[in-house]
Design a protein around this motif. Structure first.
Motif, PDB file in Angstrom:
ATOM      1  N   THR A 205       0.828  -1.206   0.000  1.00  0.00           N
ATOM      2  CA  THR A 205       0.000   0.000   0.000  1.00  0.00           C
ATOM      3  C   THR A 205       0.859   1.252   0.000  1.00  0.00           C
ATOM      4  O   THR A 205       0.585   2.228  -0.705  1.00  0.00           O
ATOM      5  CB  THR A 205      -0.922  -0.013   1.220  1.00  0.00           C
ATOM      6  OG1 THR A 205      -1.712  -1.201   1.187  1.00  0.00           O
ATOM      7  CG2 THR A 205      -1.836   1.197   1.224  1.00  0.00           C
ATOM      8  N   ALA A 206       1.925   1.218   0.803  1.00  0.00           N
ATOM      9  CA  ALA A 206       2.815   2.384   0.862  1.00  0.00           C
ATOM     10  C   ALA A 206       3.499   2.624  -0.486  1.00  0.00           C
ATOM     11  O   ALA A 206       3.599   3.758  -0.961  1.00  0.00           O
ATOM     12  CB  ALA A 206       3.845   2.180   1.961  1.00  0.00           C
ATOM     13  N   LEU A 207       3.966   1.527  -1.113  1.00  0.00           N
ATOM     14  CA  LEU A 207       4.640   1.691  -2.394  1.00  0.00           C
ATOM     15  C   LEU A 207       3.685   2.187  -3.483  1.00  0.00           C
ATOM     16  O   LEU A 207       4.041   3.010  -4.326  1.00  0.00           O
ATOM     17  CB  LEU A 207       5.272   0.365  -2.820  1.00  0.00           C
ATOM     18  CG  LEU A 207       6.458  -0.107  -1.964  1.00  0.00           C
ATOM     19  CD1 LEU A 207       6.905  -1.485  -2.408  1.00  0.00           C
ATOM     20  CD2 LEU A 207       7.607   0.894  -2.056  1.00  0.00           C
ATOM     21  N   SER A 208       2.459   1.670  -3.460  1.00  0.00           N
ATOM     22  CA  SER A 208       1.499   2.123  -4.461  1.00  0.00           C
ATOM     23  C   SER A 208       1.063   3.557  -4.228  1.00  0.00           C
ATOM     24  O   SER A 208       0.624   4.242  -5.155  1.00  0.00           O
ATOM     25  CB  SER A 208       0.285   1.190  -4.462  1.00  0.00           C
ATOM     26  OG  SER A 208      -0.377   1.252  -3.202  1.00  0.00           O
ATOM     27  N   GLY A 209       1.182   4.032  -2.991  1.00  0.00           N
ATOM     28  CA  GLY A 209       0.780   5.407  -2.702  1.00  0.00           C
ATOM     29  C   GLY A 209       1.848   6.428  -2.992  1.00  0.00           C
ATOM     30  O   GLY A 209       1.568   7.633  -3.018  1.00  0.00           O
ATOM     31  N   VAL A 210       3.077   6.012  -3.220  1.00  0.00           N
ATOM     32  CA  VAL A 210       4.159   6.969  -3.490  1.00  0.00           C
ATOM     33  C   VAL A 210       3.914   7.749  -4.781  1.00  0.00           C
ATOM     34  O   VAL A 210       4.014   8.977  -4.802  1.00  0.00           O
ATOM     35  CB  VAL A 210       5.517   6.236  -3.511  1.00  0.00           C
ATOM     36  CG1 VAL A 210       6.595   7.148  -4.069  1.00  0.00           C
ATOM     37  CG2 VAL A 210       5.875   5.783  -2.105  1.00  0.00           C
ATOM     38  N   PRO A 211       3.611   7.111  -5.913  1.00  0.00           N
ATOM     39  CA  PRO A 211       3.343   7.908  -7.125  1.00  0.00           C
ATOM     40  C   PRO A 211       2.179   8.865  -6.959  1.00  0.00           C
ATOM     41  O   PRO A 211       2.222  10.005  -7.435  1.00  0.00           O
ATOM     42  CB  PRO A 211       3.042   6.837  -8.179  1.00  0.00           C
ATOM     43  CG  PRO A 211       3.686   5.609  -7.669  1.00  0.00           C
ATOM     44  CD  PRO A 211       3.557   5.674  -6.191  1.00  0.00           C
ATOM     45  N   LEU A 212       1.119   8.404  -6.279  1.00  0.00           N
ATOM     46  CA  LEU A 212      -0.020   9.285  -6.065  1.00  0.00           C
ATOM     47  C   LEU A 212       0.357  10.479  -5.213  1.00  0.00           C
ATOM     48  O   LEU A 212      -0.032  11.622  -5.486  1.00  0.00           O
ATOM     49  CB  LEU A 212      -1.159   8.489  -5.417  1.00  0.00           C
ATOM     50  CG  LEU A 212      -2.431   9.268  -5.099  1.00  0.00           C
ATOM     51  CD1 LEU A 212      -3.031   9.831  -6.388  1.00  0.00           C
ATOM     52  CD2 LEU A 212      -3.436   8.368  -4.391  1.00  0.00           C
ATOM     53  N   LEU A 213       1.145  10.233  -4.174  1.00  0.00           N
ATOM     54  CA  LEU A 213       1.583  11.330  -3.322  1.00  0.00           C
ATOM     55  C   LEU A 213       2.457  12.313  -4.099  1.00  0.00           C
ATOM     56  O   LEU A 213       2.338  13.538  -3.940  1.00  0.00           O
ATOM     57  CB  LEU A 213       2.348  10.767  -2.116  1.00  0.00           C
ATOM     58  CG  LEU A 213       2.878  11.784  -1.111  1.00  0.00           C
ATOM     59  CD1 LEU A 213       1.722  12.571  -0.492  1.00  0.00           C
ATOM     60  CD2 LEU A 213       3.680  11.073  -0.020  1.00  0.00           C
ATOM     61  N   ALA A 214       3.326  11.795  -4.966  1.00  0.00           N
ATOM     62  CA  ALA A 214       4.190  12.677  -5.759  1.00  0.00           C
ATOM     63  C   ALA A 214       3.356  13.528  -6.728  1.00  0.00           C
ATOM     64  O   ALA A 214       3.618  14.723  -6.914  1.00  0.00           O
ATOM     65  CB  ALA A 214       5.211  11.842  -6.531  1.00  0.00           C
ATOM     66  N   LEU A 216       0.155  14.446  -6.338  1.00  0.00           N
ATOM     67  CA  LEU A 216      -0.563  15.464  -5.570  1.00  0.00           C
ATOM     68  C   LEU A 216       0.356  16.597  -5.159  1.00  0.00           C
ATOM     69  O   LEU A 216      -0.017  17.778  -5.185  1.00  0.00           O
ATOM     70  CB  LEU A 216      -1.215  14.814  -4.347  1.00  0.00           C
ATOM     71  CG  LEU A 216      -2.347  13.819  -4.621  1.00  0.00           C
ATOM     72  CD1 LEU A 216      -2.813  13.161  -3.327  1.00  0.00           C
ATOM     73  CD2 LEU A 216      -3.506  14.504  -5.326  1.00  0.00           C
ATOM     74  N   THR A 217       1.580  16.261  -4.770  1.00  0.00           N
ATOM     75  CA  THR A 217       2.539  17.296  -4.374  1.00  0.00           C
ATOM     76  C   THR A 217       2.886  18.190  -5.558  1.00  0.00           C
ATOM     77  O   THR A 217       2.965  19.425  -5.447  1.00  0.00           O
ATOM     78  CB  THR A 217       3.806  16.634  -3.813  1.00  0.00           C
ATOM     79  OG1 THR A 217       3.445  15.788  -2.729  1.00  0.00           O
ATOM     80  CG2 THR A 217       4.795  17.675  -3.322  1.00  0.00           C
ATOM     81  N   PHE A 218       3.079  17.578  -6.728  1.00  0.00           N
ATOM     82  CA  PHE A 218       3.404  18.352  -7.925  1.00  0.00           C
ATOM     83  C   PHE A 218       2.262  19.296  -8.293  1.00  0.00           C
ATOM     84  O   PHE A 218       2.480  20.470  -8.592  1.00  0.00           O
ATOM     85  CB  PHE A 218       3.704  17.395  -9.083  1.00  0.00           C
ATOM     86  CG  PHE A 218       3.842  18.075 -10.406  1.00  0.00           C
ATOM     87  CD1 PHE A 218       4.995  18.797 -10.713  1.00  0.00           C
ATOM     88  CD2 PHE A 218       2.815  18.018 -11.344  1.00  0.00           C
ATOM     89  CE1 PHE A 218       5.117  19.435 -11.935  1.00  0.00           C
ATOM     90  CE2 PHE A 218       2.935  18.658 -12.562  1.00  0.00           C
ATOM     91  CZ  PHE A 218       4.091  19.377 -12.859  1.00  0.00           C
ATOM     92  N   LEU A 219       1.025  18.811  -8.244  1.00  0.00           N
ATOM     93  CA  LEU A 219      -0.115  19.652  -8.583  1.00  0.00           C
ATOM     94  C   LEU A 219      -0.278  20.804  -7.609  1.00  0.00           C
ATOM     95  O   LEU A 219      -0.608  21.931  -7.980  1.00  0.00           O
ATOM     96  CB  LEU A 219      -1.392  18.803  -8.623  1.00  0.00           C
ATOM     97  CG  LEU A 219      -1.461  17.760  -9.749  1.00  0.00           C
ATOM     98  CD1 LEU A 219      -2.717  16.928  -9.623  1.00  0.00           C
ATOM     99  CD2 LEU A 219      -1.401  18.452 -11.118  1.00  0.00           C
ATOM    100  N   ARG A 220      -0.015  20.529  -6.345  1.00  0.00           N
ATOM    101  CA  ARG A 220      -0.153  21.592  -5.355  1.00  0.00           C
ATOM    102  C   ARG A 220       0.912  22.669  -5.553  1.00  0.00           C
ATOM    103  O   ARG A 220       0.639  23.869  -5.437  1.00  0.00           O
ATOM    104  CB  ARG A 220      -0.054  20.998  -3.947  1.00  0.00           C
ATOM    105  CG  ARG A 220      -0.378  21.988  -2.864  1.00  0.00           C
ATOM    106  CD  ARG A 220      -0.672  21.297  -1.580  1.00  0.00           C
ATOM    107  NE  ARG A 220      -1.136  22.223  -0.577  1.00  0.00           N
ATOM    108  CZ  ARG A 220      -1.540  21.882   0.619  1.00  0.00           C
ATOM    109  NH1 ARG A 220      -1.554  20.592   0.968  1.00  0.00           N
ATOM    110  NH2 ARG A 220      -1.945  22.784   1.491  1.00  0.00           N
ATOM    111  N   VAL A 221       2.123  22.221  -5.825  1.00  0.00           N
ATOM    112  CA  VAL A 221       3.195  23.202  -6.051  1.00  0.00           C
ATOM    113  C   VAL A 221       2.901  24.019  -7.300  1.00  0.00           C
ATOM    114  O   VAL A 221       3.080  25.252  -7.336  1.00  0.00           O
ATOM    115  CB  VAL A 221       4.556  22.468  -6.166  1.00  0.00           C
ATOM    116  CG1 VAL A 221       5.636  23.432  -6.630  1.00  0.00           C
ATOM    117  CG2 VAL A 221       4.920  21.850  -4.830  1.00  0.00           C
TER     118      VAL A 221
END
Length: 248
Positions: A205-214, A216-221
């Motif tokens: 779950t953690a590994l699959s969430g890394v791309p999603l987190l990246a 979301l971070t890119f869109l926010r920035v």
């Protein structure tokens, strides 16, 4: 001819009326379990039933014989099922029946081949042993599935230790049976497997969430960099225009 038949009939009536000889009566009566075991004990003071081969180790008789020999008094041991005795009464003790048939002094032990059940008693003799306390202590200190030779060996050790009553009145925690140990081992293996599964699931779950987190971070920035420009354009649109000089 009639006289001959009359003689035969009268002879049969006389034979039926006469009691059978003692030997014939004894043969007609079935041999009880106590009689059978007592006959075996006359040949060998340790009798081990052959109806429970899976419950007893192959060297059961030898181990029991070596153990009771250390008591220093005559001992007669019968390893046999303790339910359904010769008299048909389930509450009847086999020990006095064996003593009555053998008519020998000594220590009498009846033990079950597949359960902790059993009884011990001493008849006659000048050396008295704490047999009942030793038997009770041995039952308390062994697991439920301990073999009969193990039980008798520990019983003899306790009887000769001089602390039979103390050990009977202060039993230690009962050891786990082999079945209980196997069940505990299975439970521990299941718990380890469950932890491993949850760890793998959590890691995946953690590994699959890394791309999603990246993402979301890119869109926010990116949104943060665009927002000031939009605000500056809005302010410029809202700012009032200054009148041109020279015009009235």
């Amino acid at each position: 001819m009639r006289g001959g038949w009359l003689v035969l009939i009268l002879s049969g009536v006389v034979l039926l009326a006469c009691p059978l000889p003692a030997v014939a009566r004894e043969r007609a009566e079935p041999v009880s379990r106590a009689d059978h075991i007592a006959a075996q004990l006359r040949r060998d003071p340790v009798y081990v039933t052959d109806h429970a081969p899976r419950a007893l180790p192959p060297d059961a008789a030898e181990r029991i014989r070596a153990a009771v020999a250390r008591l220093g008094v005559p001992a007669y041991v019968a390893v046999t099922p303790t339910v359904g005795l010769s008299t048909g009464r389930h509450d009847e003790s086999l020990l006095p029946l064996l003593r009555d048939r053998l008519r020998r002094d000594g220590v009498y032990i009846v033990a079950s081949p597949s359960s902790p059940g059993g009884e011990v008693r001493q008849y006659g003799g000048s050396r008295r042993l704490p047999l009942e306390d030793a038997w009770r202590a041995a039952e308390n200190e062994l697991a439920y599935d301990a073999s009969t030779p193990e039980r008798i060996e520990l019983f003899v050790d306790i009887a000769l230790s001089g602390r039979a009553r103390e050990r009977a009145e202060n039993p230690p925690p009962r050891p786990k049976s082999e079945v209980r140990k196997a069940l505990d081992a299975d439970d521990a293996a299941d718990r380890r497997a469950a932890l491993i599964e949850w760890g793998v699931f959590g890691g995946g779950t953690a590994l699959s969430g890394v791309p999603l987190l990246a993402l979301l971070t890119f869109l926010r920035v990116r949104r943060g960099t665009r927002r000031p420009k939009g605000r500056q354009a809005a302010k410029q649109r809202q700012r009032p225009k200054k009148p041109a000089k020279g015009r009235r």
